[in-house]
Design an enzyme around this catalytic site. Structure first.
Site, mmCIF file in Angstrom:
data_model
loop_
_atom_site.group_PDB
_atom_site.id
_atom_site.type_symbol
_atom_site.label_atom_id
_atom_site.label_comp_id
_atom_site.label_asym_id
_atom_site.label_seq_id
_atom_site.Cartn_x
_atom_site.Cartn_y
_atom_site.Cartn_z
ATOM 1 N N LYS A 1 54.204 31.637 6.399
ATOM 2 C CA LYS A 1 54.994 31.325 5.196
ATOM 3 C C LYS A 1 56.331 32.061 5.191
ATOM 4 C CE LYS A 1 51.778 32.641 2.273
ATOM 5 N NZ LYS A 1 50.592 32.995 3.074
ATOM 6 N N ARG B 1 48.955 32.347 -6.774
ATOM 7 C CA ARG B 1 47.828 32.610 -5.890
ATOM 8 C C ARG B 1 46.487 32.418 -6.578
ATOM 9 N NH1 ARG B 1 49.969 36.046 -1.859
ATOM 10 N NH2 ARG B 1 48.484 36.811 -0.321
ATOM 11 N N ARG C 1 50.530 40.300 15.415
ATOM 12 C CA ARG C 1 51.931 40.380 14.995
ATOM 13 C C ARG C 1 52.430 41.818 14.869
ATOM 14 N NH1 ARG C 1 51.617 37.679 8.902
ATOM 15 N NH2 ARG C 1 50.535 39.370 7.863
ATOM 16 N N ARG D 1 51.254 46.660 8.946
ATOM 17 C CA ARG D 1 50.846 46.628 7.539
ATOM 18 C C ARG D 1 49.445 47.209 7.405
ATOM 19 N NH1 ARG D 1 51.988 40.704 5.190
ATOM 20 N NH2 ARG D 1 50.121 41.265 4.036
ATOM 21 N N ARG E 1 40.907 39.342 3.329
ATOM 22 C CA ARG E 1 42.007 38.588 2.701
ATOM 23 C C ARG E 1 41.786 37.088 2.843
ATOM 24 N NH1 ARG E 1 46.309 41.356 5.866
ATOM 25 N NH2 ARG E 1 47.697 39.626 5.368
HETATM 26 P P1 ADP Z 1 49.537 37.506 3.101
HETATM 27 O O1 ADP Z 1 49.861 36.081 2.745
HETATM 28 O O2 ADP Z 1 49.701 37.817 4.553
HETATM 29 O O3 ADP Z 1 48.210 37.985 2.576
HETATM 30 P P2 ADP Z 1 51.463 38.521 1.114
HETATM 31 O O4 ADP Z 1 52.653 39.302 1.499
HETATM 32 O O5 ADP Z 1 51.676 37.183 0.508
HETATM 33 O O6 ADP Z 1 50.618 38.450 2.445
HETATM 34 O O7 ADP Z 1 50.560 39.369 0.095
HETATM 35 C C1 ADP Z 1 50.110 40.664 0.410
HETATM 36 C C2 ADP Z 1 49.252 41.201 -0.735
HETATM 37 O O8 ADP Z 1 50.036 41.298 -1.937
HETATM 38 C C3 ADP Z 1 48.045 40.356 -1.123
HETATM 39 O O9 ADP Z 1 46.917 40.621 -0.324
HETATM 40 C C4 ADP Z 1 47.849 40.790 -2.587
HETATM 41 O O10 ADP Z 1 47.191 42.035 -2.667
HETATM 42 C C5 ADP Z 1 49.261 41.002 -3.100
HETATM 43 N N1 ADP Z 1 49.819 39.781 -3.740
HETATM 44 C C6 ADP Z 1 50.933 39.106 -3.344
HETATM 45 N N2 ADP Z 1 51.174 38.058 -4.144
HETATM 46 C C7 ADP Z 1 50.190 38.057 -5.080
HETATM 47 C C8 ADP Z 1 49.868 37.219 -6.178
HETATM 48 N N3 ADP Z 1 50.616 36.130 -6.476
HETATM 49 N N4 ADP Z 1 48.776 37.525 -6.929
HETATM 50 C C9 ADP Z 1 48.033 38.578 -6.636
HETATM 51 N N5 ADP Z 1 48.267 39.413 -5.622
HETATM 52 C C10 ADP Z 1 49.323 39.163 -4.835
#
Ligand code: ADP
Length: 185
Positions: free
Chosen positions: A13, A88, A127, A131, A142
């Site tokens: 993404k 999400r 990757r 993190r 996740r």
């Molecule tokens: P990925 O898609 O690789 O899991 P993101 O950068 O989108 O990575 O998100 C990393 C973390 O940030 C998630 O695992 C969550 O803990 C938090 N997070 C991000 N966006 C949201 C959201 N919209 N609602 C709840 N938690 C979120």
């Protein structure tokens, strides 16, 4: 143009959002990036969400919704944006719909990057972004959270007829071509 870029962790993404940003000249808003930078800068928000991100859980809906609502008020987003990582959960999607309505805007597309689970795990583990939530166990967790809490968001937008599925396997350029075709269809 308001676009949501949706898909599991590791689907690409962030990478594709950057390409869309360049091509269509609209900013990219990633809730994950905002949280990670808050953690790095040790802000109040960062302190609040650090253990949640480390555990691979979701930040509470209210926190995320408040954050996005404030962020989208900025002038930079007035001509459109690409959302990545939000909404999400279904309650977040409902809250976002409300925000759009309040601003007389509508969503143009809900792009779903489709990548099978084994490929996602392979990509994230290779990757090497360092993190703290990219360890294999956390990644599996996740993905579980994604399938349980996040995938229903897709059905929510399917009902609105906005879902465009994109095959997320291939080169960055190939996938971006598919996205452009989907947006221009
Ligand atoms: P990925 O898609 O690789 O899991 P993101 O950068 O989108 O990575 O998100 C990393 C973390 O940030 C998630 O695992 C969550 O803990 C938090 N997070 C991000 N966006 C949201 C959201 N919209 N609602 C709840 N938690 C979120």
């Amino acid at each position: 143009m308001q676009i949501i870029l949706f898909g599991p962790p590791g689907a690409g993404k962030g990478t594709q959002a950057k390409r869309i940003q360049q091509e269509y000249d609209i900013p990219h808003l990633s809730t994950g990036n905002i949280f990670r930078s808050a953690i790095k800068n040790e802000t109040e928000l960062g302190k609040k969400v650090k253990s949640i991100l480390d555990a691979g859980e979701l930040v509470p809906d209210q926190t995320v919704v408040d954050l996005v609502r404030e962020e989208l008020k900025k002038e930079a987003y007035s001509d459109g944006y690409i959302l990545d990582g939000f909404p999400r959960t279904v309650p977040q999607a409902r809250a976002f719909d409300q925000m759009l309505k309040e601003n007389d805007k509508s969503l143009d597309a809900f792009l779903v990057l489709e990548v099978p689970n084994d490929e996602l795990i392979r990509r994230i583990l290779s990757r090497g972004e360092g993190r703290s939530d990219d360890k294999e166990e956390k990644v599996r967790h996740r993905l579980e959270v994604y399938h349980k809490q996040t995938e229903p968001v897709k059905n929510y937008y399917e009902k609105q007829g906005l879902v465009k599925k994109i095959d997320g396997i291939g080169s960055i350029d190939e996938i971006f071509e598919r996205i452009k075709n989907a947006l221009e269809r």
